[in-house]
Design an enzyme around this catalytic site. Structure first.
Site, mmCIF file in Angstrom:
data_model
loop_
_atom_site.group_PDB
_atom_site.id
_atom_site.type_symbol
_atom_site.label_atom_id
_atom_site.label_comp_id
_atom_site.label_asym_id
_atom_site.label_seq_id
_atom_site.Cartn_x
_atom_site.Cartn_y
_atom_site.Cartn_z
ATOM 1 N N LYS A 206 0.843 -1.198 0.000
ATOM 2 C CA LYS A 206 0.000 0.000 0.000
ATOM 3 C C LYS A 206 0.882 1.253 0.000
ATOM 4 O O LYS A 206 0.678 2.163 -0.777
ATOM 5 C CB LYS A 206 -0.914 -0.032 1.227
ATOM 6 C CG LYS A 206 -1.821 1.160 1.342
ATOM 7 C CD LYS A 206 -2.748 1.003 2.531
ATOM 8 C CE LYS A 206 -3.421 2.311 2.851
ATOM 9 N NZ LYS A 206 -4.276 2.227 4.035
ATOM 10 N N GLU A 212 11.026 -4.290 4.124
ATOM 11 C CA GLU A 212 11.142 -5.726 3.827
ATOM 12 C C GLU A 212 10.691 -6.013 2.389
ATOM 13 O O GLU A 212 11.354 -6.750 1.645
ATOM 14 C CB GLU A 212 10.265 -6.548 4.794
ATOM 15 C CG GLU A 212 10.613 -6.394 6.261
ATOM 16 C CD GLU A 212 9.850 -5.264 6.940
ATOM 17 O OE1 GLU A 212 9.723 -4.172 6.344
ATOM 18 O OE2 GLU A 212 9.390 -5.465 8.074
ATOM 19 N N GLY A 267 -4.614 -1.884 5.210
ATOM 20 C CA GLY A 267 -3.829 -3.016 4.708
ATOM 21 C C GLY A 267 -4.447 -4.358 5.064
ATOM 22 O O GLY A 267 -4.598 -5.242 4.219
ATOM 23 N N ARG A 268 -4.844 -4.525 6.323
ATOM 24 C CA ARG A 268 -5.352 -5.835 6.757
ATOM 25 C C ARG A 268 -6.787 -6.107 6.287
ATOM 26 O O ARG A 268 -7.339 -7.164 6.570
ATOM 27 C CB ARG A 268 -5.228 -5.972 8.276
ATOM 28 C CG ARG A 268 -5.856 -4.860 9.067
ATOM 29 C CD ARG A 268 -5.381 -4.857 10.521
ATOM 30 N NE ARG A 268 -5.842 -3.681 11.248
ATOM 31 C CZ ARG A 268 -5.200 -2.538 11.285
ATOM 32 N NH1 ARG A 268 -4.059 -2.395 10.629
ATOM 33 N NH2 ARG A 268 -5.679 -1.509 11.976
ATOM 34 N N GLU A 353 -3.814 -6.255 15.271
ATOM 35 C CA GLU A 353 -3.347 -4.963 14.771
ATOM 36 C C GLU A 353 -4.490 -3.941 14.825
ATOM 37 O O GLU A 353 -4.266 -2.745 14.952
ATOM 38 C CB GLU A 353 -2.810 -5.106 13.334
ATOM 39 C CG GLU A 353 -1.972 -3.921 12.891
ATOM 40 C CD GLU A 353 -1.136 -4.198 11.636
ATOM 41 O OE1 GLU A 353 0.017 -4.592 11.746
ATOM 42 O OE2 GLU A 353 -1.673 -3.992 10.530
ATOM 43 N N HIS A 384 -3.146 -32.478 19.654
ATOM 44 C CA HIS A 384 -1.986 -33.260 20.090
ATOM 45 C C HIS A 384 -0.839 -32.355 20.499
ATOM 46 O O HIS A 384 0.305 -32.789 20.557
ATOM 47 C CB HIS A 384 -1.578 -34.226 18.977
ATOM 48 C CG HIS A 384 -2.674 -35.213 18.689
ATOM 49 N ND1 HIS A 384 -2.860 -36.359 19.415
ATOM 50 C CD2 HIS A 384 -3.703 -35.163 17.806
ATOM 51 C CE1 HIS A 384 -3.927 -36.999 18.961
ATOM 52 N NE2 HIS A 384 -4.464 -36.292 17.990
ATOM 53 N N LYS A 512 9.767 -0.087 13.728
ATOM 54 C CA LYS A 512 10.205 0.132 12.333
ATOM 55 C C LYS A 512 11.277 1.207 12.281
ATOM 56 O O LYS A 512 12.307 1.056 11.631
ATOM 57 C CB LYS A 512 9.012 0.634 11.492
ATOM 58 C CG LYS A 512 8.210 -0.424 10.790
ATOM 59 C CD LYS A 512 7.273 0.267 9.793
ATOM 60 C CE LYS A 512 6.091 -0.590 9.450
ATOM 61 N NZ LYS A 512 5.068 0.108 8.680
HETATM 62 O O1 F6P Z 1 3.051 -4.137 9.883
HETATM 63 C C1 F6P Z 1 2.533 -2.887 9.657
HETATM 64 C C2 F6P Z 1 1.923 -2.719 8.320
HETATM 65 O O2 F6P Z 1 1.802 -1.353 8.126
HETATM 66 C C3 F6P Z 1 0.567 -3.416 8.149
HETATM 67 O O3 F6P Z 1 -0.477 -2.693 8.653
HETATM 68 C C4 F6P Z 1 0.513 -3.585 6.666
HETATM 69 O O4 F6P Z 1 -0.448 -4.512 6.301
HETATM 70 C C5 F6P Z 1 1.925 -4.028 6.379
HETATM 71 O O5 F6P Z 1 2.713 -3.254 7.262
HETATM 72 C C6 F6P Z 1 2.388 -3.844 4.971
HETATM 73 O O6 F6P Z 1 2.316 -2.521 4.560
HETATM 74 P P1 F6P Z 1 2.429 -2.122 3.033
HETATM 75 O O7 F6P Z 1 1.311 -2.770 2.298
HETATM 76 O O8 F6P Z 1 2.342 -0.631 3.005
HETATM 77 O O9 F6P Z 1 3.762 -2.617 2.535
#
Ligand code: F6P
Length: 546
Positions: A206, A212, A267-268, A353, A384, A512
């Site tokens: 987003k 990452e 995002g979620r 979150e 189990h 972060k």
């Molecule tokens: O972990 C934090 C977060 O901002 C989430 O809310 C989001 O889904 C994820 O990182 C990925 O963010 P992006 O889609 O901006 O890479």
């Protein structure tokens, strides 16, 4: 004390909680043989049984009064109509608009977002068809066989969970892979068997700033161009899904290859947007539309049903009851369907979150428990592993049991065994077995009195452990869409009742920011003194041990 605690319904629920804590569900069932009918909700493709909770009609009425006093229905209206209920980020919350099934305009900041959504759906459909039918070619003219979605959190968990859940419906036109971890081991392992000439990468982010994801995307570009020896091959092998077009283009992705996201989709909650592109590529666009349809059906249920017959609202109220009033600190999600093996991980992000916070909308500290920690595992595997704890530890963990009437991959005898365990577990957790019964059973088996004295206390199960049972007809795109949307709305209602800003996530920012600084210090081998001595020493140890 927050405003919530002054509400009549809140006070009533506090009193009821004191009473209920001394009651056993066995008594409640013995007193009322109609509990299942009273405390279950049937929808066309699923059933929710919430009768195995420490509730009675009075409790449910008080919970419904709490929903009334906290204006859940008014807030629901605000969310669906696009009011900016994400207060701290000044944003609307309109993931429901992504699956709306209507041409009616929905105006946000002077723009008709229905048009935006439809344009993107049309763009997705065209793209999905071109790739699946082999018209979209890689740099050497070969058709695409493998899709690699690069994204993390909401840009990974939703699509990957759905891909796994709906594997059965894939025609294998393409193979879909997910890279989320910045640990290079994952991307290396995924790319190793793939042919760069036939791979399409989706960079899903987003913000298009997530370190990452950017790191993985750069590695993917290198991997591709070390085979094509041509930067222009990126245009044929990379698409992006983002609300930050500029950054995506700066990254080298062609404008036409960028699918839009918007700041009014969290995002979620973004699975329903082009973030679900990998799902659509895997299943075909029609199946993706069925997923949207299922979610829309749940939206309609949530909007139209009175709260007492409203599955997401009841799920939220039960969770508030168990957590905030009865004091449970965690909740287990236990799918008894192999296809749902990623559901718990998905719901961890969705619930934790969203509502894992401790200040109100006004920024005041809350002095009541908000959301439980979410954990769990596939049912049988969990049985189990940690079910011992669920049955006999002195922490009560309410659990959602999710199973299907029909298996998508029936193998003789398997499903009945699976579902027998499914039913047995909620009964055992609720009813338990007392010492008298344990002793009688051991006696009947011919055990000696000495043996019985020694073992009996260990075999006692106190029971009284709350569970919800969600019984799905069968995992298919529509049913899965409805199930996910039910949890989304549950999270929303819970946030409203607890006065939590469910749609921001400030709690992930601190770590972060620190990680970025630390990375720079490690790269420059210049560890500053502003860290505490534990962190600084660990960093120095790491540097010198390399
Ligand atoms: O972990 C934090 C977060 O901002 C989430 O809310 C989001 O889904 C994820 O990182 C990925 O963010 P992006 O889609 O901006 O890479």
């Amino acid at each position: 004390m927050t405003a919530r605690q002054t509400l009549a319904s809140w006070k009533k629920l506090q009193q009821l909680a004191q009473v209920k804590k001394s009651q056993h569900m066995n008594t409640l069932f013995a007193q009322d043989s109609d509990r299942f009918n009273k405390f279950s909700i049937e929808l066309p493709n699923m059933l929710l049984d919430y009768s195995k909770n420490l509730i009675d009609t009075e409790t449910i009425e008080a919970l419904l009064a709490l929903a009334e006093e906290t204006q859940v229905c008014e807030w629901r209206e605000k969310m669906f109509s696009g009011e900016k209920i994400n207060k701290t980020e000044d944003r609307a919350v309109l993931h429901t608009a992504l699956r709306r099934q209507s041409d009616e305009p929905l105006i946000l900041d002077g723009e008709n977002i229905t048009d935006h959504v439809q344009q993107q759906l049309v763009k997705m459909e065209g793209f999905v068809n071109r790739v699946r039918e082999g018209h979209w070619k890689g740099y050497s003219g070969k058709r695409i066989k493998d899709i690699v979605n690069i994204g993390v959190g909401g840009s990974n968990l939703g699509p990957q969970m759905v891909t796994e859940a709906l594997k059965h419906y894939s025609d294998n036109s393409v193979n879909v892979h997910y890279v989320s971890n910045v640990d290079g081991a994952q991307i290396v392992e995924i790319l190793r068997p793939l042919d760069p000439e036939k791979v399409l990468f989706i960079v899903s982010s987003k913000t298009f700033t997530t370190t990452e994801t950017m790191t993985n995307a750069r590695t993917a570009i290198k991997w591709l161009t070390s085979s094509s020896f041509d930067e222009s091959s990126v245009a044929k092998h990379f698409v992006a899904v983002t609300a930050n077009k500029e950054n995506a283009m700066g990254f080298g992705i062609e404008e036409d290859n960028i699918f839009d996201m918007w700041d009014w989709v969290g995002g979620r909650f973004s699975l329903w947007s082009a973030i679900g592109l990998a799902v659509a590529l895997d299943l075909g666009f029609e199946k993706f539309e069925e997923l949207l349809q299922g979610a829309h059906d749940m939206d309609q249920h949530f909007i139209n049903k009175p709260l007492k017959e409203n599955m997401p609202a009841i799920m939220a109220l039960i969770s508030v009851w168990n957590t905030t009033f009865l004091g449970s600190q965690s909740q287990a999600i236990l799918p008894y369907d192999q296809t749902l093996h990623m559901l718990t991980a998905y719901l961890q992000q969705a619930e934790m979150e969203s509502n894992g916070k401790s200040v109100t909308w006004q920024g005041d500290d809350v002095d009541y428990a908000t959301v439980p920690s979410i954990w769990g595992e596939l049912g049988i595997n969990g049985q189990h592993a940690f079910y011992q704890y669920l049955h006999q530890s002195n922490n009560v963990v309410p659990a959602d049991f999710i199973g299907s009437v029909e298996s998508v991959t029936p193998v003789q005898g398997h499903h009945e065994t699976l579902m027998s365990n499914f039913f047995a577990q909620t009964q055992a957790l609720m009813a338990g077995v007392d010492e008298q019964q344990v002793r009688a059973d051991l006696k009947a088996k011919g055990r000696t009195d000495d043996y019985i004295d020694k073992v009996a206390p260990h075999k006692v199960h106190k029971g009284n452990r709350p569970t919800n049972t969600i019984l799905l007809k069968r995992i298919d795109p529509k049913t899965l869409g409805s199930l996910i949307a039910a949890y989304e709305h549950k999270i929303f209602v819970q946030g409203i009742i607890l006065q939590i800003c469910s749609f921001d996530q400030w709690g992930v920012e601190l770590g972060k920011g620190l990680a970025a600084d630390i990375q720079q210090e490690l790269e420059e081998n210049n560890i500053s003194d502003r860290h505490d001595c534990s962190t600084a020493s660990l960093m120095r140890f790491y540097q010198s041990a390399k």
